[in-house]
Design an enzyme around this catalytic site. Structure first.
Site, short mmCIF file in Angstrom:
data_model
loop_
_atom_site.label_atom_id
_atom_site.label_comp_id
_atom_site.label_asym_id
_atom_site.label_seq_id
_atom_site.Cartn_x
_atom_site.Cartn_y
_atom_site.Cartn_z
N ARG A 79 0.87 -1.19 0.00
CA ARG A 79 0.00 0.00 0.00
C ARG A 79 0.91 1.24 0.00
NH1 ARG A 79 -0.87 4.86 2.38
NH2 ARG A 79 -0.69 3.99 4.48
N GLU A 80 1.46 1.58 1.15
CA GLU A 80 2.38 2.73 1.19
C GLU A 80 3.51 2.53 0.18
OE1 GLU A 80 2.38 5.63 3.33
OE2 GLU A 80 3.92 6.23 1.89
N HIS A 139 -6.74 -0.17 2.64
CA HIS A 139 -6.60 1.19 3.15
C HIS A 139 -7.44 2.10 2.27
CE1 HIS A 139 -4.26 5.03 3.42
NE2 HIS A 139 -4.12 4.66 4.67
N ASP A 159 -8.72 -0.28 6.79
CA ASP A 159 -8.06 0.87 7.43
C ASP A 159 -8.59 2.14 6.79
OD1 ASP A 159 -6.58 -0.78 9.02
OD2 ASP A 159 -4.72 -0.59 7.89
N SER A 201 -8.05 6.24 11.21
CA SER A 201 -6.83 7.02 11.40
C SER A 201 -7.02 8.44 10.95
CB SER A 201 -5.66 6.41 10.61
OG SER A 201 -4.48 7.16 10.84
N THR A 233 2.27 12.00 8.75
CA THR A 233 2.20 11.93 7.30
C THR A 233 3.32 12.70 6.62
OG1 THR A 233 -0.17 11.82 7.62
CG2 THR A 233 0.59 12.29 5.38
N HIS A 260 1.81 5.32 12.17
CA HIS A 260 2.33 5.34 10.79
C HIS A 260 3.26 6.54 10.70
CE1 HIS A 260 1.94 4.72 6.39
NE2 HIS A 260 2.01 6.04 6.31
N HIS A 357 38.52 -2.18 18.01
CA HIS A 357 37.25 -2.87 17.84
C HIS A 357 37.50 -4.35 17.54
CE1 HIS A 357 34.23 0.58 17.06
NE2 HIS A 357 35.24 1.03 17.73
#
Lengths: 481, 481
Positions: A79-80, A139, A159, A201, A233, A260, A357
């Site tokens: 989706r995103e 969504h 959603d 949301s 957002t 989100h 290290h």
């Protein structure tokens, strides 16, 4: 000062002595629906006391708000991620990604709105029919038309999102809070009537009026939404803002809280971690973080920080050795490279270079590592062919080559490696050559410690008699496998 | 709940109404040496009231501990960065990087210890002689031999480090706290006697005994060290731990506080931001974050989050339009790609794709952007040739092409673009073709709104009469330039 930092003062051997009042941990993916009442204390606290090995990186004291060891991932690559500039997923690719995420063990997979296009709708239906263990979400905009299309695809939940900031209300949809609330109630009740999960949301939550925000969350909580979502957002939030907003919200609603987070200032992983500390229950991710602009909280980065807090819990939930494969799959689908500095899978995430290290790592990997590479199917490297090298790292290579040299001799050979590396990076083959020639010289009696010029002659003679390839890039040496 | 999140409830127009008690801001690079006494309130608070444009992303209230608008960068690409697996910097490269960082405006440049190798020493001397505005530091082990070599190179200051955690004390140098303290005092007094700056840092601070740690910091503060350093050497810290440790330390010492944060779990940017909120004064960075393993706080990421908090302050200190050039220089020197999702310079950091995003961005970029691309010499893009596109973004392109179409006609053409993009990504050229053919059809009278099949025929006819190249990757369109 909060208990976390105070905890740093505890000696390591006391770090797992956490008072937990007999509440049990919840190691399995949690379907919480309430204000920590069902969560108990952090899973990691009670867990680590009885089972897990000591973990000096974990939170030290039970924090009753924290869900760092009690969370769900809502994986939004489909989706995103589809909003990433380069993303074009055909159905075959979507199904491959969905199956890989399911095998990895994410609790939810979120898909593009079926209202976006005909193909989106058909793909959503196809993925719902795969019978995955992960729940499938889609969504949608807060709109009845979209909701009707969504519930018909066979998803496990919907959603719902709407912009609540004055910015979005003015420049995007142009609706006021009364309208938003009315529509939200209508959509939520409709989705609930179909017997599936529903989340409400806000969008751009960190620039929304706090009173408006809490008011609408409280309203939708009362009518029985499964989750409310907080969304950064625009990627403007910092960890303390996230903590404060989620913590406040935790006192207002009894449903689950999803977050989100966009990554415009590189804080999306830390913001997600902090949201869990404040009582959030669900985190949105995408593979490599792909999404609008520079994207959101990446799956791998989120896993890294939560593993550092409680390795046993994270290992029990997810198939960590699949992470690299999933990232490669998505990177290839959207035609990007996995960033060189990606947590866990970045190509030198487990490469140690500086002399001090390397020495400590060879004694005990925990000195400079909070993630065990073997838990991710990966390998640790100690790089030695450079001017910052130290004799302890070189000694490890001498032992791997089964050469017999004293510590004094190894120090002498190390000085030569540093000298050569000052001029040009030394490949592993170069380093091995130096060590073998040194060893031969010592054994034949031609060379003794401190005779740098004789050593140079032996090296020249060796080079003349062989064609040694000299790589441009220093080659790491696996010092532990 | 802290004032930050409460501030979210303020209407935009009230956000700069911050009570500041008449204290002045400090917009110039700050050489603080004290517990905020010289810092006053955050520069951004008093500043924004009188000069700066409204910034809804900034912290809302004066926080007397915070140095978010009053900090120095210690740029360690030439020290920590040299510990990156791929790094081999010859002198010419080191000088190029140092000059670029100086031109960008970092307050300090940190170099590898001159005790590491002969070339390291000679390069350190050469960089000291460049006469840069940035102060030159070198980073040494807490040892008199190293200190003597360091002060002779001509540096402006020496950064001293020693491991203080039980892990490092056991598996690295094997010294106890009494020995560490004694050596630290000797080294610090020696460096001070040469009239240059000196910093004392613990290593692996977040796994050190808190009482030991505060005790040694207090001791070195009393003998007059310029800065104490806190180091998350293994990348295990989270933002709340960082805040708590720095805040506690702020109450114990009166000197400056530096922080060095590894990025193993992807939280190094957020941890740096939080450290400033807690009163730290100096942040270590490297370009692209290069360093041991996945490295440290990246310069670009740090600039992104601090710019979001106070753009005017950050713009006044640094030459932001150089950021991309510096990142390209270092990426090329160490043979890596700039990550696709890098803050600010990632190749789609300013690309907007989803229809609702594109619409709002075209109305007001602030709706989805907290960083102004033009402040970094970069450009905003709105991507439109995909199934998630919206008619507002398409309208912007129609206007750029100077086609005359009504909103209704644009919506009709957009539907066709979505339909075509469902099958295959549409390049900008593809989109332009659709729009031109649509426009021609409308003007000739062959096409009216809603006649999808006629439009298909016109498109076929156009394709037959021309060889339109079809790119694989969607081409972004500059919607604002």
């Amino acid at each position: 000062m909060c208990p976390h930092a105070n905890g740093d003062s505890l000696p390591v051997e006391q770090q797992d002595m956490v008072p937990v009042n007999g509440l049990s941990s919840r190691p399995s993916p949690a379907k919480t629906n309430g204000i920590n009442g069902t969560n108990g204390v952090n899973g990691h606290s009670s867990r680590s006391r009885s089972e897990a090995p000591k973990n000096p990186y974990a939170p030290r004291y039970a924090d009753f708000l924290s869900n760092v060891s009690n969370f769900n991932i809502i994986e939004s690559t489909l989706r995103e991620g589809e909003q990433f500039a380069n993303a074009f997923f055909d159905r075959e690719t979507k199904i491959k990604i969905a199956k890989a995420l399911d095998a990895f063990g994410v609790e939810y997979i979120e898909l593009t709105s079926p209202a976006a296009s005909e193909q989106s709708r058909a793909d959503c239906e196809a993925i719902c029919k795969l019978g995955l263990k992960s729940k499938i979400l889609t969504h949608i905009r807060c709109h009845m038309d979209d909701a009707r299309i969504a519930v018909e695809t066979g998803v496990d939940g919907v959603d719902v999102v709407i912009g609540t900031s004055s910015f979005l209300r003015e420049f995007s949809h142009g609706k006021d809070m009364a309208y938003i609330t009315k529509t939200a109630i209508e959509v939520i009740e409709y989705v609930k009537s179909k017997g599936i999960e529903v989340r409400f949301s806000s969008e751009d939550s960190f620039r929304s009026d706090l009173v408006d925000l809490l008011s609408i969350y409280q309203t939708v909580d009362k009518i029985g939404v499964n989750r409310v979502g907080v969304a950064d957002t625009v990627g403007c939030a910092n960890p303390r803002q996230v903590y404060d907003l989620v913590r406040t919200l935790r006192g207002v609603v009894s449903c689950d809280i999803e977050i989100h987070l966009h990554n415009d200032t590189g804080m999306a992983i830390a913001n997600a971690y902090t949201a869990l500390e404040a009582g959030a229950t669900h985190i949105d991710t995408s593979v490599l973080g792909i999404g609008e602009r520079v994207g959101i909280t990446p799956l791998g980065g989120l896993v890294a920080c939560l593993y550092a807090a409680n390795p046993e819990y994270v290992k029990s939930k997810y198939n960590l050795s699949m992470l690299r494969e999933i990232e490669n799959l998505v990177a290839s689908a959207v035609e990007v490279n996995v960033p060189f500095n990606n947590p866990i899978t970045g190509y030198c995430a487990f490469t140690h270079k500086a002399g001090i290290h390397a020495k400590a790592i060879l004694n005990n990997p925990s000195t400079y590592e909070i993630l065990k590479p073997e838990d991710f199917g990966l390998t640790r490297y100690v790089s030695i062919g450079h001017r910052l090298t130290g004799w302890n790292a070189v000694k490890s290579r001498v032992e791997q080559l089964q050469l017999e040299l004293t510590d004094e001799q190894i120090k002498d050979a190390t000085a030569k490696i540093k000298e050569l590396a000052d001029v040009r990076p030394q490949s592993m083959e170069d380093v091995d050559t130096v060590l073998r020639v040194y060893h031969t010289g010592i054994k034949s009696g031609e060379l003794v410690v401190g005779e740098s010029k004789i050593f140079d002659k032996l090296l020249s003679r060796h080079r003349e008699s062989s064609a040694s390839p000299m790589g441009r890039t220093p080659q790491p040496v696996d010092a532990v496998a």
